[in-house]
Design a protein around this motif. Structure first.
Motif, PDB file in Angstrom:
ATOM      1  N   UNK A 253       0.838  -1.201   0.000  1.00  0.00           N
ATOM      2  CA  UNK A 253       0.000   0.000   0.000  1.00  0.00           C
ATOM      3  C   UNK A 253       0.875   1.254   0.000  1.00  0.00           C
ATOM      4  N   UNK A 254       0.328   2.340  -0.521  1.00  0.00           N
ATOM      5  CA  UNK A 254       1.046   3.606  -0.574  1.00  0.00           C
ATOM      6  C   UNK A 254       1.375   4.064   0.848  1.00  0.00           C
ATOM      7  N   UNK A 255       2.633   4.368   1.142  1.00  0.00           N
ATOM      8  CA  UNK A 255       2.989   4.804   2.503  1.00  0.00           C
ATOM      9  C   UNK A 255       2.474   6.192   2.807  1.00  0.00           C
ATOM     10  N   UNK A 256       2.439   6.529   4.101  1.00  0.00           N
ATOM     11  CA  UNK A 256       1.979   7.847   4.521  1.00  0.00           C
ATOM     12  C   UNK A 256       2.956   8.944   4.123  1.00  0.00           C
ATOM     13  N   UNK A 257       4.256   8.627   4.128  1.00  0.00           N
ATOM     14  CA  UNK A 257       5.271   9.643   3.832  1.00  0.00           C
ATOM     15  C   UNK A 257       5.177  10.064   2.360  1.00  0.00           C
ATOM     16  N   UNK A 258       5.318  11.365   2.092  1.00  0.00           N
ATOM     17  CA  UNK A 258       5.278  11.823   0.695  1.00  0.00           C
ATOM     18  C   UNK A 258       6.576  11.501  -0.027  1.00  0.00           C
ATOM     19  N   UNK A 259       6.536  11.598  -1.340  1.00  0.00           N
ATOM     20  CA  UNK A 259       7.759  11.488  -2.126  1.00  0.00           C
ATOM     21  C   UNK A 259       8.552  12.789  -1.933  1.00  0.00           C
ATOM     22  N   UNK A 260       9.832  12.692  -1.561  1.00  0.00           N
ATOM     23  CA  UNK A 260      10.605  13.921  -1.331  1.00  0.00           C
ATOM     24  C   UNK A 260      10.603  14.821  -2.569  1.00  0.00           C
ATOM     25  N   UNK A 261      10.578  16.132  -2.328  1.00  0.00           N
ATOM     26  CA  UNK A 261      10.517  17.087  -3.441  1.00  0.00           C
ATOM     27  C   UNK A 261      11.899  17.504  -3.910  1.00  0.00           C
ATOM     28  N   UNK A 262      12.964  17.136  -3.152  1.00  0.00           N
ATOM     29  CA  UNK A 262      14.327  17.530  -3.515  1.00  0.00           C
ATOM     30  C   UNK A 262      15.237  16.329  -3.410  1.00  0.00           C
ATOM     31  N   UNK A 263      16.406  16.413  -4.085  1.00  0.00           N
ATOM     32  CA  UNK A 263      17.396  15.350  -3.966  1.00  0.00           C
ATOM     33  C   UNK A 263      17.815  15.188  -2.518  1.00  0.00           C
ATOM     34  N   UNK A 264      17.984  13.925  -2.095  1.00  0.00           N
ATOM     35  CA  UNK A 264      18.366  13.654  -0.715  1.00  0.00           C
ATOM     36  C   UNK A 264      19.837  13.918  -0.465  1.00  0.00           C
ATOM     37  N   UNK A 265      20.661  13.694  -1.459  1.00  0.00           N
ATOM     38  CA  UNK A 265      22.109  13.826  -1.271  1.00  0.00           C
ATOM     39  C   UNK A 265      22.764  13.847  -2.641  1.00  0.00           C
ATOM     40  N   UNK A 266      23.985  14.392  -2.740  1.00  0.00           N
ATOM     41  CA  UNK A 266      24.702  14.305  -4.015  1.00  0.00           C
ATOM     42  C   UNK A 266      24.890  12.847  -4.415  1.00  0.00           C
ATOM     43  N   UNK A 267      24.886  12.573  -5.711  1.00  0.00           N
ATOM     44  CA  UNK A 267      25.056  11.211  -6.165  1.00  0.00           C
ATOM     45  C   UNK A 267      25.924  11.206  -7.404  1.00  0.00           C
ATOM     46  N   UNK A 268      26.457  10.047  -7.711  1.00  0.00           N
ATOM     47  CA  UNK A 268      27.284   9.874  -8.888  1.00  0.00           C
ATOM     48  C   UNK A 268      27.567   8.407  -9.092  1.00  0.00           C
TER      49      UNK A 268
END
Length: 524
Positions: free
Chosen positions: A388-403
């Motif tokens: 089921x869809x969790x209560x927490x929303x999908x984050x609107x910004x990147x969580x951390x730098x990635x590569x």
């Protein structure tokens, strides 16, 4: 008792005692006074392993606890241990030859086996495989010169001073004297292992079954009825696998605390990437994901979904359009998602909002490729349930730098291992001075390294003892193997050092050909 306390990385200790009787006594004392923060307490042939959660119990405090238990002169209270009776149909493939080797008749060997009062000293090799000992058993039975490539589930065997029964079909070198239909390991049961450490056991002759063909079929597929665990692959659900690539499995953060039953932690090899993928779609970090090895994975959504991919680096295409990793994307029903072959790193993590759902084995969805616990590896046509869809929303910004993962050359920190003294000073220096290369023999169980031969100072065999993920076992070839999340919980090769917990995520992304330099871990 005389006890040496040896390091086993940054989160575990080995307490070494003179003999198996001392192991049983020390294990009983530790079990009776077990403090919070002890994750695993694993007896073996000459050692007891203590693995801790350092956020709850410092390793120094664990050492003091072991020392106190070792010097405690108070008599042990009678343990409230189970006693089980196991019916055996004697007449195994090696019964007559083993009796001849021991200078007795086959009937006498069976009579000695059934008259003895057995105790499970420790487990290992496979989930629920108990090593049983008895003061009434006078024999030391040599193993087969060439192990069998397949021993059927339910086979009862002898090796050294031990007897035991195989919970599932595996290779093995024990001498087989009979078979049992006992449910030796059932991950859906309240007590999964019938033969847990400390359990008292009596063997009894059992009559041959009239439905021998049915019995044989049951042994081929395991000694207990088929588990609900396989139902993670369902007829409804949210994702249909079109092509699994080299290897795709369901993974979460694993099943800790079951090493005493012979069960490895398993779970995502790169836990950081699995956590990140889950956070990107608003899932709890512990939600189950799909671990894709080297790429080549295709799947179709059966309903509208959201997904994110983290970890290894390669083209991601949805309905033919290329998308970025480390971002949440809508996945419309009927569209095909393609994780192409990875250019960097070895393992990518596909998280779907709601998480992969299905029955758990010992509290986890993780697929353990060595023991067979958890859902089967994914094949074309497999359909996975999505929660089921969790209560927490999908984050609107990147969580951390990635590569892209750095997989050309890695620096891996090593903490001390319990058997460094088995190796020459030059071998211990070479471990940190050489550049090692990951060979093609690398999977979820472990990775073999190519480099200089690490010469031993001490010859002979090491009695079986507990292992942890990250342990650098050195076989007679002199070139180490790093055990990973699905690795065996006990082993007989000396461990020269242990990769730190933080280094395990880096090792998860190492491909064949990756170069590795080892560094001494900082003291914690």
């Amino acid at each position: 008792m005389s006890t040496r306390i040896l390091p086993l990385g940054q989160r575990a200790l080995l307490a070494e005692v003179p003999d198996l009787a001392d192991v049983l006594a020390l294990h009983a004392r530790l079990e009776a006074s077990r403090p919070a923060g002890v994750i695993d307490l694993v007896p073996a042939a000459r050692t007891v392993m203590v693995r801790v959660d350092p956020r709850v119990l410092l390793l120094s405090a664990a050492r003091a606890w072991i020392e106190a238990a070792s010097t405690d002169a108070a008599p042990l209270l009678a343990a409230d241990t189970r006693e089980v009776e196991i019916g055996v149909r004697y007449g195994g493939a090696d019964l007559a030859e083993t009796a001849q080797l021991l200078g007795v008749s086959a009937d006498e060997l069976v009579a000695r086996h059934t008259a003895a009062r057995w105790t499970v000293a420790f487990t290992g090799f496979a989930p629920g495989f108990g090593y049983l000992v008895s003061p009434d058993w006078p024999f030391d039975v040599p193993r087969l010169a060439a192990p069998r490539t397949r021993v059927p589930a339910g086979a009862v065997g002898l090796a050294g001073e031990f007897t035991g029964a195989y919970p599932r079909a595996t290779p093995g070198g024990w001498r087989l004297i009979g078979t049992t239909d006992a449910a030796l390991f059932d991950p859906d049961a309240a007590s999964p292992a019938l033969l847990a450490p400390g359990t008292r056991v009596r063997f009894r002759p059992a009559r041959p079954r009239p439905d021998a063909e049915t019995t044989s079929a049951r042994r081929d597929h395991g000694v207990h009825p088929p588990s609900r665990r396989a139902e993670v692959v369902s007829r409804s659900g949210g994702i249909e696998v079109v092509e699994p690539g080299l290897l795709a499995t369901v993974q979460d953060l694993g099943r800790g605390g079951a090493a005493a039953l012979g069960v490895a932690r398993s779970g995502a090899l790169d836990r950081g990437s699995a956590r990140t993928a889950n956070r990107l779609v608003g899932n709890p970090e512990s939600a189950a994901v799909i671990e894709v090895t080297m790429g080549g994975f295709r799947a179709v959504a059966r309903r509208d979904l959201w997904f994110a991919v983290a970890g290894a680096w390669g083209p991601i295409r949805l309905a033919g359009h290329e998308l970025d990793p480390y971002e949440a994307h809508a996945w419309p029903a009927g569209e095909e998602l393609h994780l192409d072959w990875f250019a960097h790193g070895a393992r990518g993590y596909l998280a779907v909002r709601g998480g992969i759902r299905g029955p758990k084995a010992l509290g986890s969805h993780a697929t353990d490729v060595l023991s067979g616990l958890g859902p089967p590896r994914l094949d074309a046509g497999a359909v996975l349930e999505v929660g089921a869809t969790p209560d927490a929303p999908i984050p609107v910004a990147d969580l951390a730098p990635w590569g892209a993962p750095h997989d050309d050359e890695l620096e891996i920190e090593l903490a001390p291992g319990p058997r460094a003294e088995w190796f020459t000073a030059s071998a211990r220096d070479a471990l940190f001075e050489a550049v090692w290369t990951v060979t093609n023999d690398a999977d979820r169980v472990g990775m073999r390294l190519d480099g200089p031969e690490l010469q031993r100072e001490r010859a002979g065999e090491l009695p079986s003892e507990a292992m942890v993920a990250g342990a650098l076992q050195v076989p007679p070839s002199g070139r180490p193997t790093i055990l990973l999340a699905d690795g065996p919980v006990t082993g007989g090769y000396p461990v020269i050092a242990v990769a730190t917990d933080a280094a395990l995520d880096l090792l998860a992304q190492a491909r064949p050909g990756t170069r590795i330099r080892f560094r001494h871990a900082r003291q914690v």
